[in-house]
Motif scaffolding. Structure first.
Motif, PDB file in Angstrom:
ATOM      1  N   SER A 111      28.831 -17.592  17.501  1.00  0.00           N
ATOM      2  CA  SER A 111      27.811 -16.839  16.778  1.00  0.00           C
ATOM      3  C   SER A 111      27.943 -16.967  15.266  1.00  0.00           C
ATOM      4  CB  SER A 111      27.865 -15.363  17.199  1.00  0.00           C
ATOM      5  OG  SER A 111      26.705 -14.678  16.789  1.00  0.00           O
ATOM      6  N   SER A 112      29.148 -16.777  14.744  1.00  0.00           N
ATOM      7  CA  SER A 112      29.312 -16.794  13.292  1.00  0.00           C
ATOM      8  C   SER A 112      29.113 -18.193  12.716  1.00  0.00           C
ATOM      9  CB  SER A 112      30.685 -16.243  12.910  1.00  0.00           C
ATOM     10  OG  SER A 112      31.706 -16.901  13.622  1.00  0.00           O
ATOM     11  N   PHE A 113      29.500 -19.213  13.453  1.00  0.00           N
ATOM     12  CA  PHE A 113      29.310 -20.579  12.974  1.00  0.00           C
ATOM     13  C   PHE A 113      27.830 -20.902  12.820  1.00  0.00           C
ATOM     14  CE2 PHE A 113      33.578 -20.775  14.726  1.00  0.00           C
ATOM     15  CZ  PHE A 113      34.254 -21.588  13.831  1.00  0.00           C
ATOM     16  N   LEU A 114      27.071 -20.696  13.878  1.00  0.00           N
ATOM     17  CA  LEU A 114      25.670 -21.097  13.881  1.00  0.00           C
ATOM     18  C   LEU A 114      24.781 -20.114  13.134  1.00  0.00           C
ATOM     19  CD1 LEU A 114      23.446 -23.023  14.923  1.00  0.00           C
ATOM     20  CD2 LEU A 114      23.258 -21.535  16.936  1.00  0.00           C
ATOM     21  N   GLN A 115      24.872 -18.848  13.487  1.00  0.00           N
ATOM     22  CA  GLN A 115      23.867 -17.884  13.041  1.00  0.00           C
ATOM     23  C   GLN A 115      24.147 -17.291  11.670  1.00  0.00           C
ATOM     24  OE1 GLN A 115      24.428 -15.651  16.533  1.00  0.00           O
ATOM     25  NE2 GLN A 115      22.994 -16.858  17.755  1.00  0.00           N
ATOM     26  N   HIS A 116      25.398 -17.425  11.202  1.00  0.00           N
ATOM     27  CA  HIS A 116      25.740 -16.928   9.877  1.00  0.00           C
ATOM     28  C   HIS A 116      25.858 -18.060   8.858  1.00  0.00           C
ATOM     29  CE1 HIS A 116      27.149 -13.898   7.094  1.00  0.00           C
ATOM     30  NE2 HIS A 116      28.278 -14.549   6.878  1.00  0.00           N
ATOM     31  N   LEU A 117      26.491 -19.193   9.268  1.00  0.00           N
ATOM     32  CA  LEU A 117      26.713 -20.295   8.331  1.00  0.00           C
ATOM     33  C   LEU A 117      25.791 -21.491   8.525  1.00  0.00           C
ATOM     34  CD1 LEU A 117      30.602 -20.578   7.966  1.00  0.00           C
ATOM     35  CD2 LEU A 117      28.997 -19.140   6.701  1.00  0.00           C
ATOM     36  N   GLY A 118      25.120 -21.585   9.666  1.00  0.00           N
ATOM     37  CA  GLY A 118      24.284 -22.752   9.910  1.00  0.00           C
ATOM     38  C   GLY A 118      25.070 -23.997  10.266  1.00  0.00           C
ATOM     39  N   VAL A 119      26.281 -23.836  10.822  1.00  0.00           N
ATOM     40  CA  VAL A 119      27.055 -24.974  11.315  1.00  0.00           C
ATOM     41  C   VAL A 119      26.513 -25.358  12.692  1.00  0.00           C
ATOM     42  CG1 VAL A 119      29.332 -25.754  12.107  1.00  0.00           C
ATOM     43  CG2 VAL A 119      29.133 -24.355  10.031  1.00  0.00           C
ATOM     44  N   PRO A 120      26.092 -26.601  12.908  1.00  0.00           N
ATOM     45  CA  PRO A 120      25.585 -26.995  14.230  1.00  0.00           C
ATOM     46  C   PRO A 120      26.624 -26.678  15.309  1.00  0.00           C
ATOM     47  CG  PRO A 120      25.208 -28.731  12.627  1.00  0.00           C
ATOM     48  CD  PRO A 120      26.078 -27.725  11.949  1.00  0.00           C
ATOM     49  N   SER A 121      26.157 -26.135  16.434  1.00  0.00           N
ATOM     50  CA  SER A 121      27.093 -25.619  17.434  1.00  0.00           C
ATOM     51  C   SER A 121      26.646 -25.961  18.842  1.00  0.00           C
ATOM     52  CB  SER A 121      27.224 -24.093  17.297  1.00  0.00           C
ATOM     53  OG  SER A 121      27.737 -23.737  16.024  1.00  0.00           O
ATOM     54  N   LEU A 122      27.651 -26.022  19.741  1.00  0.00           N
ATOM     55  CA  LEU A 122      27.417 -26.209  21.172  1.00  0.00           C
ATOM     56  C   LEU A 122      28.308 -25.253  21.944  1.00  0.00           C
ATOM     57  CD1 LEU A 122      27.410 -30.119  21.490  1.00  0.00           C
ATOM     58  CD2 LEU A 122      25.427 -28.600  21.789  1.00  0.00           C
ATOM     59  N   ASP A 123      27.865 -24.875  23.125  1.00  0.00           N
ATOM     60  CA  ASP A 123      28.673 -24.064  24.035  1.00  0.00           C
ATOM     61  C   ASP A 123      28.574 -24.683  25.420  1.00  0.00           C
ATOM     62  OD1 ASP A 123      30.147 -21.424  24.580  1.00  0.00           O
ATOM     63  OD2 ASP A 123      28.545 -21.359  26.065  1.00  0.00           O
ATOM     64  N   TYR A 124      29.733 -24.919  26.049  1.00  0.00           N
ATOM     65  CA  TYR A 124      29.788 -25.547  27.366  1.00  0.00           C
ATOM     66  C   TYR A 124      30.472 -24.633  28.375  1.00  0.00           C
ATOM     67  CZ  TYR A 124      28.784 -30.342  25.605  1.00  0.00           C
ATOM     68  OH  TYR A 124      28.211 -31.477  25.083  1.00  0.00           O
ATOM     69  N   SER A 125      30.022 -24.722  29.623  1.00  0.00           N
ATOM     70  CA  SER A 125      30.739 -24.113  30.744  1.00  0.00           C
ATOM     71  C   SER A 125      30.221 -24.732  32.028  1.00  0.00           C
ATOM     72  CB  SER A 125      30.537 -22.588  30.787  1.00  0.00           C
ATOM     73  OG  SER A 125      29.192 -22.270  31.116  1.00  0.00           O
ATOM     74  N   TYR A 126      30.959 -24.469  33.119  1.00  0.00           N
ATOM     75  CA  TYR A 126      30.491 -24.795  34.466  1.00  0.00           C
ATOM     76  C   TYR A 126      30.463 -23.506  35.270  1.00  0.00           C
ATOM     77  CZ  TYR A 126      30.667 -29.766  33.575  1.00  0.00           C
ATOM     78  OH  TYR A 126      30.406 -31.021  33.064  1.00  0.00           O
ATOM     79  N   GLY A 127      29.521 -23.412  36.211  1.00  0.00           N
ATOM     80  CA  GLY A 127      29.446 -22.209  37.023  1.00  0.00           C
ATOM     81  C   GLY A 127      28.203 -22.212  37.888  1.00  0.00           C
ATOM     82  N   GLY A 128      27.951 -21.077  38.505  1.00  0.00           N
ATOM     83  CA  GLY A 128      26.795 -20.935  39.382  1.00  0.00           C
ATOM     84  C   GLY A 128      27.164 -20.860  40.842  1.00  0.00           C
ATOM     85  N   GLU A 129      28.391 -21.318  41.173  1.00  0.00           N
ATOM     86  CA  GLU A 129      28.888 -21.228  42.540  1.00  0.00           C
ATOM     87  C   GLU A 129      30.186 -20.415  42.572  1.00  0.00           C
ATOM     88  OE1 GLU A 129      27.094 -25.474  44.186  1.00  0.00           O
ATOM     89  OE2 GLU A 129      29.119 -25.433  43.372  1.00  0.00           O
TER      90      GLU A 129
END
Length: 737
Positions: A499-517
């Motif tokens: 949150s702070s990287f992207l929404q406060h500083l404008g640093v391009p960001s990614l979030d990864y996970s696996y799930g659903g099962e």
């Protein structure tokens, strides 16, 4: 289990045969002459990943409770630091001093003819080896106010604004009352926030079995779902105002930082709040009288749900110690061989509410496995071109504290050097999930294309595409998903350390996970344990390896790319979709308001509603004016032209200055004044919703102004967003083309 040598050999042979036959895959940011070498490097990286090692890390780091500021929490941080150093990284502890309240008193009692004293405790289970340990935080909502209140009880469904609209129609006020709300449908902190706005003096949040208990499946320990005694701890900080240490907004919480008082902090609520199990909730709900709850409010407990209030009073008492405590981040670096001042930042938090095998240790174990594998590559002479900064955050659970304080403390340097921030959190069996900056969407698709799903032996991208097609709700939408070549990544709201990287500083960001099962009811309870994880989440830990590959390949590709792989054409297409959604939202709201007002004015509610229910008609609303979206549309036309030129330009190697301009471009989408009533959030495209919390609002200034019927604000925000898009277009034209 470890990936078998035969499987590893087959994967390597398939890769090498493709390279030998001239079928090397295209990689964004790499000329064809270098793509094969990068793919070989990633194949070498994969050879150093072990599912058995990931499982052992989960077992070790989740072996004891380790919340922020606990002795075990510091031990976990020191063990992570030790591991980074053993892998060849330069790692250190970076400590901040943050407010973190621990409860001293918790009481919840029902009076009247059938009194009940809530247990407020989860029992240890013989099937769960760590569930009876010392050092567990009690069941509580962090950032509840101190309070000792006694009042009537009102059931408010999920505690959302629309639920209070219904209460108004049935003539029930929560002013001066204690409310009880179900977990779900929004982030937990929204429930007491809305209750407080409506005059409630206390809030109880419970887990209904319809949502994650026996209605969904067998309960723990037989099955994965929440038993009658399970409780979800969690923060209720009003993070949509700002996350991090509530006493030090916009600055790092160093030992000598200037602090607000607790009473001055605008993101702290003023009423006592407590989470409870459905065992403790049942007597409270059964005590209620008043109207029968509407059908979509009813849960899975075996009695009739009433709204209340009841005649029996409820007594709620909460008292906290409100201490400043240490927050231990681990920061590990590998200096880049060619561009040491361009950073790829990677993070996952290490603190948990209790043992936290899934949340967050499954993620930190995968990240450590990445770091170990990259360390092995470096020992073999494969040093990354750009600097890698791997971070294990403390204090995420109470409110993204470790990451936010570090970002605020290093804001200028990060805006200068950070190419991207790549986040993960918890992880399980199932499908690839990706969210983030949409200029990185092409890269995410290429990474997913090149990783094999451990259950189906197709790419994780193909498996995700199949799920998206099946989830589409209309034949037209299904056909569109089937025809689509890749996936759209999701937009980022809040709830984890990006949150702070992207929404406060404008640093391009990614979030990864696996799930659903990997569904279950262990979240933020004492049962988020290794025993639970190995049975119900990722039994062979192969999706830990999948996460290591996904994040690790992304890190390595950005680190070594000749041209940093930003596709601003995909960003334009996404923003254009958001703008169309806003126009449709405005038009649909105008039509719906007109029709609803006609129904009210012609007394259709009075004629059609069962008179025995005494349900008043909704109040009429002001008509929706026509909103001028032309500034936004004109700005998008300019961005369309510039991104077309970018997409069509000759593929030559970028200079260091051009690469820097590309990764800093997202900062043009920041508005220095921030969003209305929450200036910490400065990104004009992505923010957590004011009444959704974790859930994202895209082009939030405009969208929320329309949803909340603030028409002048909507016009102002359209101009602000249009100016940001024009800045981005001009910047790309001048700095890149």
């Amino acid at each position: 289990m470890t990936t078998s040598p035969i499987s590893q050999l087959m994967a390597a042979l398939l890769l090498l045969s493709g390279i030998a036959s001239g079928q090397t895959k295209k990689l964004s940011g790499f000329p064809d002459s270098l793509a094969a070498a990068q793919l070989r490097l990633e194949a070498q990286f994969d050879q150093h990943l072990s599912s058995a090692s990931i499982g052992a890390t989960i077992k070790e780091l989740a072996s004891q409770p380790h919340h922020i500021s606990s002795a075990r929490g510091k031990e976990v941080a020191e063990e992570i630091k030790r591991r980074f150093n053993s892998y060849g990284w330069d790692a250190s502890l970076v400590t901040y001093q943050v407010l973190f309240p621990i409860p001293q008193e918790r009481e919840l009692e029902l009076g009247g003819a059938k009194p009940y004293k809530a247990l407020l405790k989860e029992p240890a289970l013989p099937e769960d080896a760590t569930s009876g340990q010392q050092g567990q935080l009690p069941t509580y909502n962090c950032w509840s106010a101190d309070g000792d209140v006694k009042a009537g009880l009102v059931f408010v469904n999920y505690g959302l604004p629309e639920d209070y609209d219904y209460l108004q129609r049935v003539g029930i006020s929560v002013k001066g009352k204690i409310v009880i709300a179900k977990y779900g449908r929004s982030w937990r902190g929204i429930k007491p926030k809305v209750a407080q706005e409506h005059g409630a003096i206390g809030c109880i949040i419970y887990s209904d079995p319809r949502d994650d208990g026996y209605y969904s499946g067998d309960v723990y320990p037989k099955g994965a779902f929440k038993s009658e005694h399970g409780v979800q701890r969690g923060s209720i900080m009003d993070m949509v105002i700002y996350p991090g240490d509530p006493l030090t907004p916009n600055i790092g919480a160093t030992a000598d930082a200037k602090r607000l008082t607790k009473e001055e902090a605008p993101n702290l609520l003023k009423i006592p709040v407590i989470p409870i199990s459905y065992h403790d909730a049942a007597p409270l709900l059964q005590s209620l009288e008043g109207p029968v709850a509407p059908e979509d409010w009813r849960g899975g407990l075996p009695f009739t749900y009433h709204i209340g209030p009841g005649t029996a009073p409820v007594h709620l008492k909460m008292k906290f110690d409100w201490q400043i405590r240490p927050c231990y981040n681990v920061v590990a670096t590998l200096k880049g061989s060619k561009y040491p001042d361009q950073w790829i930042v990677r993070g996952n938090h290490h603190d948990a509410w209790v043992n936290g095998a899934a949340d967050p240790i499954s993620g930190i174990a995968a990240m450590l496995e990445e770091a170990k594998a990259i360390g092995e590559l470096v020992k073999q002479g494969n040093k990354p071109a750009r600097t890698l900064v791997y971070c294990a955050w403390d204090g995420e659970e109470p409110g993204l504290m470790g990451s936010t304080e570090w970002v605020e403390d290093h804001a200028k340097e990060l805006q200068e050097k950070a190419v991207v921030y790549i986040n993960s959190d918890n992880n399980g069996r199932g499908f690839m999930n990706a969210s983030g900056s949409h200029a990185l969407e092409t890269l995410v698709n290429e990474v997913g294309r090149d990783i094999i799903d451990p259950q189906t032996n197709v790419s994780v991208l193909a498996r995700r595409q199949a799920l998206d097609a099946l989830r589409a709700t209309t034949p037209k939408a299904k056909k569109e998903k089937l025809a689509k070549q890749g996936i759209n990544i999701n937009a980022m709201g809040s709830g984890s350390d990006y949150s702070s990287f992207l929404q406060h500083l404008g640093v391009p960001s990614l979030d990864y996970s696996y799930g659903g099962e990997d569904a279950g009811g262990e979240y933020h309870s004492i049962y988020d344990s290794y025993d639970d994880y190995r049975r119900f989440k990722d039994p062979t830990f192969v999706y830990g390896v999948a996460l290591s590959k996904t994040a690790g390949h992304t890190v390595l590709r950005i680190a070594n790319a000749v041209n940093v792989p930003f596709d601003f054409r995909r960003l334009y297409e996404t923003i254009n979709t958001y703008a169309s959604e806003l126009s449709d939202l405005s038009n649909n709201l105008r039509e719906a308001t007109a029709v609803e007002n006609q129904l009210i004015n012609e007394n259709k509610y009075g004629l059609a509603t069962d008179t025995a229910k005494h349900l008043a008609a909704p109040s009429p609303k002001d008509p929706v004016p026509y909103i001028d979206f032309s500034p936004l549309q004109n700005a998008l036309a300019g961005l369309d032209s510039v991104t077309q030129q970018l997409a069509n330009r000759p593929q030559v190697a970028n200079s260091e200055a051009v690469n820097k301009a590309l990764y800093q471009a997202e900062q043009q989408l920041l508005y220095p004044g921030g969003l209305p009533n929450r200036s910490w959030y400065r990104h004009t495209l992505y923010a957590p919703g004011f009444y959704t919390g974790y859930g994202v609002k895209t082009i939030p200034g405009v969208r929320e102004a329309i949803e909340q019927r603030r028409w002048k604000e909507a016009d102002e925000q359209i101009k602000i967003v249009a100016a940001a898009l024009n800045r981005l277009s001009g910047y790309l034209q001048q700095q890149v083309l």
